[in-house]
Enzyme design. Structure first.
Site, PDB file in Angstrom:
ATOM      1  N   GLY A  29       0.835  -1.190   0.000  1.00 29.79           N
ATOM      2  CA  GLY A  29       0.000   0.000   0.000  1.00 29.79           C
ATOM      3  C   GLY A  29       0.870   1.239   0.000  1.00 29.79           C
ATOM      4  O   GLY A  29       2.082   1.161   0.228  1.00 29.79           O
ATOM      5  N   TYR A  30       0.253   2.392  -0.246  1.00 28.76           N
ATOM      6  CA  TYR A  30       0.982   3.651  -0.323  1.00 28.76           C
ATOM      7  C   TYR A  30       0.564   4.584   0.804  1.00 28.76           C
ATOM      8  O   TYR A  30      -0.620   4.844   0.989  1.00 28.76           O
ATOM      9  CB  TYR A  30       0.768   4.309  -1.686  1.00 28.76           C
ATOM     10  N   LEU A  31       1.575   5.057   1.545  1.00 30.90           N
ATOM     11  CA  LEU A  31       1.343   6.049   2.588  1.00 30.90           C
ATOM     12  C   LEU A  31       1.169   7.411   1.969  1.00 30.90           C
ATOM     13  O   LEU A  31       0.516   8.283   2.522  1.00 30.90           O
ATOM     14  CB  LEU A  31       2.560   6.112   3.516  1.00 30.90           C
ATOM     15  N   ASN A  82      -3.422   4.295   1.678  1.00 26.93           N
ATOM     16  CA  ASN A  82      -4.539   4.468   0.745  1.00 26.93           C
ATOM     17  C   ASN A  82      -5.154   3.109   0.423  1.00 26.93           C
ATOM     18  O   ASN A  82      -4.459   2.106   0.360  1.00 26.93           O
ATOM     19  CB  ASN A  82      -4.045   5.088  -0.569  1.00 26.93           C
TER      20      ASN A  82
END
Lengths: 158, 158
Positions: A29-31, A82
């Site tokens: 996932g992307y912070l 996200n």
């Protein structure tokens, strides 16, 4: 710090599957994913990494990667990244001295398969096997950080 | 993962300076600062850390911290972090069993001094020394990630 030179392609057919030497499953996932950089948390084989990439679109970008505790990674993926998370299997295919990484996506990106080749210099020549389709290196939609915001299942089919 | 409960205050006067037990200088920047989290790179005493905080405004938030190579930190601060970078000296002051951290800012935030106390529970009682001024815990402007975008020197003086 490493400099990545990547080319990204769609697949023309399924012939690559007979040449797969190994596969690994990723949950990531992307912070953050903004103009200057993206920050990714990835879990694979009960290990976890935090990865920082400069967001240069095209073939070159800077990358930093640090291993982090698995428990932290699970918490960060659940609470801070996200959604949707990216789930995929990466298949490795050797072809004429080059290694292709073929990402087969699941979840909200089910149906998408993308092949990448990483080169050591921008001028390096490489052979395109018959199962390689259109190049999408410069198409932002195929970046994993964008697939975590606008997944393949949500793309218009026109 | 740790849960932080912090209270943040301005200083009423300079009396705190006589009680400083130690001080440390920080240079730091933010890779990202968004609705859900902020990601900070900090250098201090030739060591460097990457820090991830959930962005809950108020007294509680989650925090993760990992040491990273100093050379990486310098590159990331120079090339990927928002500008201006935050430069400050943190002074530690012990008062009646509590430790106050007093941040004296330089650079674009020159003139700003903020005192913080970290508690182990929201209900914990603490004594406010005479040199503590107005509480600004809930004022986003004083968050370091905001000082890296809208520094003290750029605040209106009305």
């Amino acid at each position: 710090m490493a400099i990545e030179i990547e080319h990204k392609f769609l697949l023309a057919n399924d012939d690559w599957r007979q040449w797969v030497s190994s596969s690994v499953t990723y949950k990531q996932g992307y912070l953050s994913s903004q103009a200057t950089s993206s920050i990714r948390v990835r879990i694979s084989n009960d290990k976890a990494w935090l990865n920082i990439k400069s967001a240069t679109i095209g073939t070159q970008r800077h990358e930093y990667e640090y291993e982090i505790p698995l428990a932290d990674a699970n918490e960060i993926l659940d609470t801070l990244c996200n959604k949707p998370l990216i789930e995929k299997t990466r298949h490795f295919v050797n072809n004429n001295g080059n290694t292709w990484e073929i990402d087969e996506f699941y979840g909200d990106n089910q149906g998408l398969i993308v092949a990448e080749i990483e080169l050591s210099a921008t001028a390096q020549v490489f052979e395109k096997p018959d199962w390689i389709g259109a190049e999408v290196t410069h198409d932002r939609r195929y970046y994993n950080n964008n697939l975590a915001v606008q997944p393949y299942s949500a793309w218009s089919t026109d």
